[in-house]
Design a protein around this motif. Sequence first.
Motif, PDB file in Angstrom:
ATOM      1  N   VAL A  87      -2.299  10.528  -2.686  1.00 43.12           N
ATOM      2  CA  VAL A  87      -3.669  10.270  -3.350  1.00 43.12           C
ATOM      3  C   VAL A  87      -4.590   9.928  -2.297  1.00 43.12           C
ATOM      4  CG1 VAL A  87      -5.257   8.919  -5.270  1.00 43.12           C
ATOM      5  CG2 VAL A  87      -3.082   9.746  -5.772  1.00 43.12           C
ATOM      6  N   SER A  88      -5.915  10.489  -2.145  1.00 40.52           N
ATOM      7  CA  SER A  88      -6.961   9.901  -1.503  1.00 40.52           C
ATOM      8  C   SER A  88      -8.160   9.690  -2.347  1.00 40.52           C
ATOM      9  CB  SER A  88      -7.551  11.147  -0.168  1.00 40.52           C
ATOM     10  OG  SER A  88      -8.162  12.194  -1.095  1.00 40.52           O
ATOM     11  N   CYS A  89      -8.523   8.556  -2.041  1.00 37.23           N
ATOM     12  CA  CYS A  89      -9.775   7.838  -2.845  1.00 37.23           C
ATOM     13  C   CYS A  89     -10.524   7.068  -2.177  1.00 37.23           C
ATOM     14  CB  CYS A  89      -9.120   7.440  -4.185  1.00 37.23           C
ATOM     15  SG  CYS A  89     -10.458   6.725  -5.467  1.00 37.23           S
ATOM     16  N   ALA A  90     -11.887   6.906  -2.540  1.00 38.14           N
ATOM     17  CA  ALA A  90     -12.793   5.994  -1.872  1.00 38.14           C
ATOM     18  C   ALA A  90     -12.117   4.395  -2.303  1.00 38.14           C
ATOM     19  CB  ALA A  90     -14.095   6.222  -2.423  1.00 38.14           C
ATOM     20  N   ALA A  91     -11.723   4.280  -3.482  1.00 38.69           N
ATOM     21  CA  ALA A  91     -11.113   3.135  -3.918  1.00 38.69           C
ATOM     22  C   ALA A  91      -9.928   2.856  -3.122  1.00 38.69           C
ATOM     23  CB  ALA A  91     -10.982   3.167  -5.437  1.00 38.69           C
ATOM     24  N   PRO A  92     -10.127   1.641  -2.523  1.00 41.99           N
ATOM     25  CA  PRO A  92      -8.752   1.144  -1.596  1.00 41.99           C
ATOM     26  C   PRO A  92      -7.626   0.966  -2.546  1.00 41.99           C
ATOM     27  CG  PRO A  92     -10.775  -0.066  -0.964  1.00 41.99           C
ATOM     28  CD  PRO A  92     -11.085   0.545  -2.177  1.00 41.99           C
ATOM     29  N   ASP A  93      -7.647   0.622  -3.735  1.00 35.00           N
ATOM     30  CA  ASP A  93      -6.323   0.346  -4.595  1.00 35.00           C
ATOM     31  C   ASP A  93      -5.788   1.839  -5.031  1.00 35.00           C
ATOM     32  OD1 ASP A  93      -6.896  -2.186  -4.689  1.00 35.00           O
ATOM     33  OD2 ASP A  93      -7.750  -2.393  -6.702  1.00 35.00           O
ATOM     34  N   TRP A  94      -6.543   2.881  -4.743  1.00 31.95           N
ATOM     35  CA  TRP A  94      -5.710   4.025  -5.110  1.00 31.95           C
ATOM     36  C   TRP A  94      -5.259   4.853  -3.847  1.00 31.95           C
ATOM     37  CZ3 TRP A  94      -3.844   6.572  -9.068  1.00 31.95           C
ATOM     38  CH2 TRP A  94      -4.063   6.314 -10.427  1.00 31.95           C
ATOM     39  N   ASP A  95      -6.155   4.680  -2.761  1.00 30.63           N
ATOM     40  CA  ASP A  95      -5.890   5.615  -1.526  1.00 30.63           C
ATOM     41  C   ASP A  95      -4.453   5.372  -1.001  1.00 30.63           C
ATOM     42  OD1 ASP A  95      -7.210   7.295   0.263  1.00 30.63           O
ATOM     43  OD2 ASP A  95      -7.034   5.750   1.773  1.00 30.63           O
ATOM     44  N   MET A  96      -3.990   6.468  -0.524  1.00 31.81           N
ATOM     45  CA  MET A  96      -2.768   6.709   0.070  1.00 31.81           C
ATOM     46  C   MET A  96      -2.346   7.313   1.329  1.00 31.81           C
ATOM     47  SD  MET A  96      -0.559   7.612  -3.343  1.00 31.81           S
ATOM     48  CE  MET A  96      -0.532   6.716  -4.889  1.00 31.81           C
ATOM     49  N   GLY A  97      -1.458   7.187   2.217  1.00 32.23           N
ATOM     50  CA  GLY A  97      -1.230   8.087   3.262  1.00 32.23           C
ATOM     51  C   GLY A  97      -0.965   9.164   2.765  1.00 32.23           C
ATOM     52  N   ASN A  98      -0.808  10.353   3.992  1.00 33.98           N
ATOM     53  CA  ASN A  98      -0.314  11.768   3.542  1.00 33.98           C
ATOM     54  C   ASN A  98       0.798  12.232   4.466  1.00 33.98           C
ATOM     55  OD1 ASN A  98      -2.053  11.825   5.780  1.00 33.98           O
ATOM     56  ND2 ASN A  98      -2.335  14.088   5.330  1.00 33.98           N
ATOM     57  N   LYS A  99       1.270  11.294   5.279  1.00 36.64           N
ATOM     58  CA  LYS A  99       2.390  11.989   6.206  1.00 36.64           C
ATOM     59  C   LYS A  99       3.558  12.466   5.887  1.00 36.64           C
ATOM     60  CE  LYS A  99       4.259  10.826  10.741  1.00 36.64           C
ATOM     61  NZ  LYS A  99       5.426  11.049  10.642  1.00 36.64           N
ATOM     62  N   PRO A 100       4.241  11.737   4.581  1.00 38.14           N
ATOM     63  CA  PRO A 100       5.402  12.353   4.041  1.00 38.14           C
ATOM     64  C   PRO A 100       5.238  13.973   3.584  1.00 38.14           C
ATOM     65  CG  PRO A 100       5.029  10.219   3.219  1.00 38.14           C
ATOM     66  CD  PRO A 100       3.960  10.444   3.980  1.00 38.14           C
ATOM     67  N   VAL A 101       4.231  14.272   3.220  1.00 37.56           N
ATOM     68  CA  VAL A 101       3.850  15.592   2.658  1.00 37.56           C
ATOM     69  C   VAL A 101       3.978  16.427   4.169  1.00 37.56           C
ATOM     70  CG1 VAL A 101       2.166  17.068   1.839  1.00 37.56           C
ATOM     71  CG2 VAL A 101       2.455  15.064   0.624  1.00 37.56           C
ATOM     72  N   LEU A 102       3.125  16.093   5.098  1.00 37.41           N
ATOM     73  CA  LEU A 102       3.196  16.588   6.369  1.00 37.41           C
ATOM     74  C   LEU A 102       4.421  16.838   6.892  1.00 37.41           C
ATOM     75  CD1 LEU A 102      -0.337  15.647   8.012  1.00 37.41           C
ATOM     76  CD2 LEU A 102       0.316  17.305   6.211  1.00 37.41           C
ATOM     77  N   ASP A 103       5.348  15.627   7.034  1.00 37.22           N
ATOM     78  CA  ASP A 103       6.767  15.734   7.382  1.00 37.22           C
ATOM     79  C   ASP A 103       7.593  16.993   6.816  1.00 37.22           C
ATOM     80  OD1 ASP A 103       6.253  13.696   9.249  1.00 37.22           O
ATOM     81  OD2 ASP A 103       6.881  12.325   7.843  1.00 37.22           O
ATOM     82  N   LEU A 104       7.393  16.995   5.472  1.00 34.65           N
ATOM     83  CA  LEU A 104       7.991  18.151   4.879  1.00 34.65           C
ATOM     84  C   LEU A 104       7.534  19.603   5.182  1.00 34.65           C
ATOM     85  CD1 LEU A 104       8.106  16.947   0.966  1.00 34.65           C
ATOM     86  CD2 LEU A 104      10.244  17.754   2.614  1.00 34.65           C
ATOM     87  N   LEU A 105       6.344  19.408   5.431  1.00 34.19           N
ATOM     88  CA  LEU A 105       5.825  20.872   5.795  1.00 34.19           C
ATOM     89  C   LEU A 105       5.886  21.271   7.302  1.00 34.19           C
ATOM     90  CD1 LEU A 105       2.165  21.100   4.132  1.00 34.19           C
ATOM     91  CD2 LEU A 105       3.924  22.038   3.538  1.00 34.19           C
ATOM     92  N   ALA A 106       6.081  20.197   8.078  1.00 31.53           N
ATOM     93  CA  ALA A 106       6.400  20.186   9.572  1.00 31.53           C
ATOM     94  C   ALA A 106       7.838  20.910   9.676  1.00 31.53           C
ATOM     95  CB  ALA A 106       6.111  19.188  10.398  1.00 31.53           C
ATOM     96  N   THR A 107       8.691  20.206   8.799  1.00 37.01           N
ATOM     97  CA  THR A 107      10.241  20.494   9.036  1.00 37.01           C
ATOM     98  C   THR A 107      10.540  22.050   8.707  1.00 37.01           C
ATOM     99  OG1 THR A 107      10.860  18.308   8.596  1.00 37.01           O
ATOM    100  CG2 THR A 107      12.302  19.940   8.086  1.00 37.01           C
TER     101      THR A 107
END
Length: 389
Positions: free
Chosen positions: A21-41
């Motif tokens: 999730v990406s969001c302007a509210a810090p409580d919601w905002d998350m990183g995205n690297k696990p998704v990219l790691d899957l795609l890269a593999t």
Amino acid sequence: MTFDLKRYKDQLSQLVAQPSVSCAAPDWDMGNKPVLDLLATWLEERGFSAEILPVPEKPNKFNLIATKGSGSGGLVLSGHSDTVPYDDNRWQSDPFELTERDGKLYGLGATDMKGFFPTVLAAIDALADRPLKEPLIVLATADEESSMSGARALAEQGQPQARYAVIGEPTELRPVRMHKGIMMESIRVHGSSGHSSNPALGHNALEAMHSVMGELLKFRGELQQRYRNPGFAVDLPTMNLGCIHGGDNPNRICAECELHFDLRALPGMDNDELRSAIDRRLRPIAERSGTDIVLSELFAGVEPFEEPETSDLVRTCERLTGQSAEAVAFATEAPFLQSLGMQTLVLGPGSINQAHQPDEFIDIGQLAPSVDILSGLIEQLCINPDSKG
């Protein structure tokens, strides 16, 4: 060609299972690297060179550029790796567990737009034994749903480089060559408080804001008289006064008032010029009312987008889909890729009507046709780039 639905579901299931999730509210905002790691593999298994790049000043945010082949032309197939927040109690199933019902695959991001990436992989697999004469680049970006910081960073870095770019946002496989821009702005009026029994004791920010709102609506009317584009369902620029906050008590002169609004410009209009025009219109109001009026961005905005209808990419996508290119109201990362010198178009499976709501799904019937279209693009732009198609 044969479409492996089982493999598609397995790949999408893994992508959906990784919250991003990406969001302007810090409580919601998350990183995205696990998704990219899957795609890269998955892409490295298919002979791509994958690079995961941090987004400057955005901890835990990354872009993926995966490249196969070389040359001065080629094709970028692009999607964003993040999703919007979700209403957990309104989903009929777990948002992070891909669920199949009635020919649809449900999950957060299934259509917007994690579901695009497995169709890209399927198209790559279908052409695995065909050598590339021009590079094929798969791009996955960060924060499209909030700040578009991933695409902004790439544009500033000047990469990736290719001749063509297709962004797989959900368009129901219709080619999209135009969309409106978007600005989200704040106007804050700073007055001074005092006892309401004597208006001379202060400067009323609410009254000044009343004049501001009138000026904005006047400006909107002028823009709508001046600009029209029949390619859009709503064929004029729009401005929405979205929320307002001010004051604290009926017997106090209001010292502070803030308005948030958005403006959606047509191609040919410029966000910076619009912002400057609004700022100029606010200055006389501030002088008359004895207040300080500040216009500021809520986020950096997205410029309007238009790819000429005569461009090679538009004609190729129209031929492959059998549909004329059209316009949509929602904004995408297209202006940023186009700014890198690429012919750019938006085209992907799924419907925007299913995005940003509970029980988001992608229709299975869209998947095999999507793979066929993407395979056709790779064939014409990377394998046989000299072919007229």
